[in-house]
Design an enzyme around this catalytic site. Structure first.
Site, PDB file in Angstrom:
ATOM      1  N   ARG A 169       0.856  -1.181   0.000  1.00  0.00           N
ATOM      2  CA  ARG A 169       0.000   0.000   0.000  1.00  0.00           C
ATOM      3  C   ARG A 169       0.894   1.233   0.000  1.00  0.00           C
ATOM      4  NH1 ARG A 169      -3.516  -2.641  -1.715  1.00  0.00           N
ATOM      5  NH2 ARG A 169      -5.570  -3.067  -0.825  1.00  0.00           N
ATOM      6  N   HIS A 220      -0.636  -0.305 -10.045  1.00  0.00           N
ATOM      7  CA  HIS A 220      -1.371  -1.226  -9.152  1.00  0.00           C
ATOM      8  C   HIS A 220      -1.764  -2.510  -9.907  1.00  0.00           C
ATOM      9  CE1 HIS A 220      -3.891  -1.325  -5.214  1.00  0.00           C
ATOM     10  NE2 HIS A 220      -3.624  -2.553  -5.620  1.00  0.00           N
TER      11      HIS A 220
HETATM   12  O1  LIG Z   1      -4.582  -4.368  -3.811  1.00  0.00           O
HETATM   13  C1  LIG Z   1      -5.171  -5.397  -3.882  1.00  0.00           C
HETATM   14  C2  LIG Z   1      -5.833  -6.088  -2.802  1.00  0.00           C
HETATM   15  O2  LIG Z   1      -5.953  -5.528  -1.686  1.00  0.00           O
HETATM   16  O3  LIG Z   1      -6.270  -7.231  -3.004  1.00  0.00           O
END
Ligand SMILES: O=CC(=O)O
Length: 311
Positions: free
Chosen positions: A226, A274
């Site tokens: 994150r 991401h």
């Molecule tokens: O970022 C992706 C997740 O939290 O699965």
């Protein structure tokens, strides 16, 4: 009895998930009516949830027995004051497999110095042989399902893997550390650090200036966890000072990463959008079906979130 399940994510996810979910419910012997919206929240038995979907107030879902998060990370929902139902995070074999591939690939890029061959060919014969993995320490911060799987894969390639987690773990092939002193030690050894911690009050800005300074000069930061685990300004300062050689970042405080963010243009930062890994519909649908089966059988849910811990 037919169960009512609300799929509270966006249309794109619905297109991906409707068939695998129906298959998984059938295979689990569950009779389910699936909804993507409802005027009768009080009849819903379960909610399959993704942030920025169709539900932000859980209070009208008076019959709902659990909220089943589609993603591994629950930081966008765990603090929702209207959520009184049990919350489960996603632990998905497909997500894990993808994460192992992405992390291994990016670790190997830096370990082998691949950029020199791929982007810097200039007719100079410069035979620098990379060290063996056994002579390289990779530190994994976070030893949940994802951190553990990545650590085991890197250990199988013979990297010296140090893992750190809030509570002490014991994983064959990894040196496991915990606590504040353990974190400092894990970072002191980290030629490459991989962040796979959940984002909570305790982990926000965990990789700050002080902790980056503990890493050996020339260290590499890889973040598929994150964005807010890292103090961005501290990372940029460490990159500009040459203390950190490179950062490969998949997650950001704000996504999409704004075009003017200095990470985009920085020569020693790799931005990926991401994509390190995401929940895969076929395998995740089985996890959701299994949790609903458990709920109906009165068995404990898998991957129940500890609301106090935040993950
Ligand atoms: O970022 C992706 C997740 O939290 O699965």
């Amino acid at each position: 009895m037919t169960l009512n399940v609300l799929f509270a994510a966006n249309e794109y996810r619905w297109q991906q998930y409707q068939d695998p979910l129906r298959d998984a419910f059938a295979n689990a012997g569950l009779a389910v009516d699936l909804f993507t919206e409802t005027d009768s929240p009080e009849i819903m038995d379960y909610i399959v949830f993704a942030p920025n979907g169709t539900v932000s107030d859980f209070s009208p879902f008076t019959r709902c027995k659990a909220v089943l998060n589609l993603w591994a990370g629950v930081e966008q929902v765990v603090g929702n004051q209207t959520l009184t139902q049990p919350l489960c995070r996603m632990v998905d074999a497909g997500l894990e497999e993808g994460m192992v591939e992405w992390v291994t690939g990016h670790v190997l890029r830096h370990h082998l110095g691949m950029d020199a061959q791929i982007t810097q060919q200039d007719s100079a014969w410069n035979p620098v042989v990379p060290p063996l993995a056994r002579d390289r320490t990779v530190t994994i911060l976070g030893l949940g399902a994802l951190g553990r799987a990545c650590g085991e894969a890197l250990a199988a390639l013979r990297f010296n893997v140090v893992g750190w987690s809030a509570s002490q773990k014991d994983i064959p092939g990894l040196t496991c550390l915990s606590g504040d002193d353990g974190l400092a030690e894990a970072l002191r050894q980290a030629e490459i650090v991989v962040l796979l911690l959940p984002l909570t009050d305790a982990t926000a800005n965990l990789l700050n200036a002080e902790r980056l300074a503990l890493m050996p000069k020339g260290g590499v930061v890889i973040n598929p966890g994150r964005g807010a685990l890292i103090d961005d300004d501290a990372l940029l300062a460490a990159l500009n000072a040459g203390h950190i050689a490179h950062a490969t970042l998949d997650v950001f405080r704000q996504e999409p990463l704004p075009g003017e963010h200095p990470f985009w243009a920085h020569p020693n930062v790799t931005v990926t959008p991401h994509i390190a890994s995401e929940t895969r519909p076929a395998t995740a649908s089985q996890v959701i079906a299994e949790n609903i089966r458990r709920g109906e059988a009165g068995e404990p849910f898998l991957f129940l979130v500890d609301r106090a811990k935040g993950y």
